[in-house]
Design a protein around this motif. Structure first.
Motif, PDB file in Angstrom:
ATOM      1  N   GLY A 298       0.811  -1.209   0.000  1.00  0.00           N
ATOM      2  CA  GLY A 298       0.000   0.000   0.000  1.00  0.00           C
ATOM      3  C   GLY A 298       0.849   1.265   0.000  1.00  0.00           C
ATOM      4  N   GLU A 299       0.174   2.391  -0.014  1.00  0.00           N
ATOM      5  CA  GLU A 299       0.860   3.682  -0.074  1.00  0.00           C
ATOM      6  C   GLU A 299       1.090   4.233   1.324  1.00  0.00           C
ATOM      7  N   SER A 300       2.279   4.718   1.566  1.00  0.00           N
ATOM      8  CA  SER A 300       2.622   5.282   2.872  1.00  0.00           C
ATOM      9  C   SER A 300       2.060   6.695   3.006  1.00  0.00           C
ATOM     10  N   ASP A 301       1.674   7.055   4.234  1.00  0.00           N
ATOM     11  CA  ASP A 301       1.204   8.413   4.501  1.00  0.00           C
ATOM     12  C   ASP A 301       2.325   9.441   4.313  1.00  0.00           C
ATOM     13  N   ASN A 302       3.574   8.984   4.410  1.00  0.00           N
ATOM     14  CA  ASN A 302       4.719   9.887   4.295  1.00  0.00           C
ATOM     15  C   ASN A 302       5.296   9.958   2.880  1.00  0.00           C
ATOM     16  N   LYS A 303       4.698   9.235   1.956  1.00  0.00           N
ATOM     17  CA  LYS A 303       5.287   9.105   0.624  1.00  0.00           C
ATOM     18  C   LYS A 303       5.562  10.448  -0.036  1.00  0.00           C
ATOM     19  N   TYR A 304       4.545  11.261  -0.175  1.00  0.00           N
ATOM     20  CA  TYR A 304       4.723  12.500  -0.943  1.00  0.00           C
ATOM     21  C   TYR A 304       5.493  13.557  -0.158  1.00  0.00           C
ATOM     22  N   LYS A 305       5.414  13.488   1.155  1.00  0.00           N
ATOM     23  CA  LYS A 305       6.232  14.404   1.951  1.00  0.00           C
ATOM     24  C   LYS A 305       7.710  14.159   1.696  1.00  0.00           C
ATOM     25  N   LEU A 306       8.109  12.886   1.633  1.00  0.00           N
ATOM     26  CA  LEU A 306       9.523  12.562   1.443  1.00  0.00           C
ATOM     27  C   LEU A 306       9.937  12.651  -0.026  1.00  0.00           C
ATOM     28  N   LEU A 307       9.023  12.374  -0.937  1.00  0.00           N
ATOM     29  CA  LEU A 307       9.344  12.574  -2.355  1.00  0.00           C
ATOM     30  C   LEU A 307       9.498  14.065  -2.650  1.00  0.00           C
ATOM     31  N   GLY A 308       8.660  14.886  -2.029  1.00  0.00           N
ATOM     32  CA  GLY A 308       8.802  16.335  -2.165  1.00  0.00           C
ATOM     33  C   GLY A 308      10.111  16.819  -1.556  1.00  0.00           C
ATOM     34  N   LEU A 309      10.485  16.226  -0.443  1.00  0.00           N
ATOM     35  CA  LEU A 309      11.764  16.560   0.200  1.00  0.00           C
ATOM     36  C   LEU A 309      12.920  16.234  -0.730  1.00  0.00           C
TER      37      LEU A 309
END
Length: 264
Positions: free
Chosen positions: A98-109
């Protein structure tokens, strides 16, 4: 697996403290890294991954903490290493865990990190992995794309303004690096555009409000400060005259004339 879970619980306990115990978290991450390698936390085929869903979820969570810990520790090599490993879980095993809740925060980082180092090609390579909807509307990705647009348009004042409105606190360190990169770009433009500029005007263009800051910036770039408070770039802004190879040019012209005469 029991040892890994125990270490992970201890890590999360330390990490959720405010502020987190950074040295202790670093020690636990090193232990977990060794333990996860023994568990083969990067399965090589779909069957292994399906049977190891619990391990995959745990490994992903550990790597997410490791990525943020590396930023707090200002360890860029560790950040790249952990981010590279983490993307395997975000892209290759998303259907399994599944997709992590932190995925886009860390990809944006990660996008901000690439932008701060002026790695534009890598930045766009990472963007291509995301959907158009995510790029245009995600709260972590959209602001970073806007930063890249400001840089392309030369609207550097927008970069300085955006520093205080980042979507997550962990972005601040890379935002500071981006601001320094932008200032260096502005500084290079000043050197080539002016023979002289006042320290006050230079500070305004560089968005530096404290006199010591413009002084430190000028010293870093080896700017020459005159007694009247102006920076002089006479030796940088005037390009040396280039000698024209007159003999070679004359020979070429005569050669062309002979060839033309033969054609006629």
């Amino acid at each position: 697996m029991a040892t890994v879970e125990t270490l992970y619980k201890e890590l999360t306990a330390e990490w959720t403290k405010r502020p987190p115990n950074t040295p202790k978290c670093g020690q636990l991450l090193e232990q977990l890294k060794v333990a996860l390698v023994k568990l083969s936390f990067l399965p090589t085929d779909g069957t292994d991954a399906q049977n190891s869903k619990k391990q995959l979820l745990l490994a992903r969570s550990v790597l997410e903490i490791a990525v943020e810990h590396s930023v707090i520790s200002k360890d860029l090599l560790a950040f790249e290493r952990y981010m590279s490993q983490l993307k395997c879980y975000y892209y290759d095993y998303a259907k399994i865990i599944g997709e992590s809740d932190n995925k886009y925060k860390l990809l944006g980082l990660n996008l901000l990190y690439l932008l701060s180092g002026n790695r534009v090609s890598d930045f766009h390579t990472e963007l291509e992995l995301l959907s158009v909807d995510i790029i245009q509307h995600n709260q972590y990705i959209k602001p970073i794309l806007a930063l890249e647009q400001y840089i392309m348009e030369g609207r550097y004042n927008k970069i300085f303004q955006a520093k205080s409105s980042m979507p997550a606190e962990v972005y601040n360190y890379f935002m500071d690096l981006l601001v320094e990169t932008v200032r260096d770009e502005i500084g290079a433009c000043i050197e080539m555009s002016y023979e002289k500029i006042s320290a006050k005007e230079a500070a305004k263009r560089l968005n530096l409000r404290v006199p010591d800051e413009i002084k430190a910036f000028g010293e870093k770039r080896q700017w020459k400060l005159e007694a009247n408070g102006n920076y002089s770039f006479t030796d940088r802004s005037i390009k040396p005259k280039e000698l024209l190879p007159s003999e070679e040019l004359a020979e070429q012209v005569l050669s062309y004339a002979r060839d033309l005469e033969m054609i006629v």
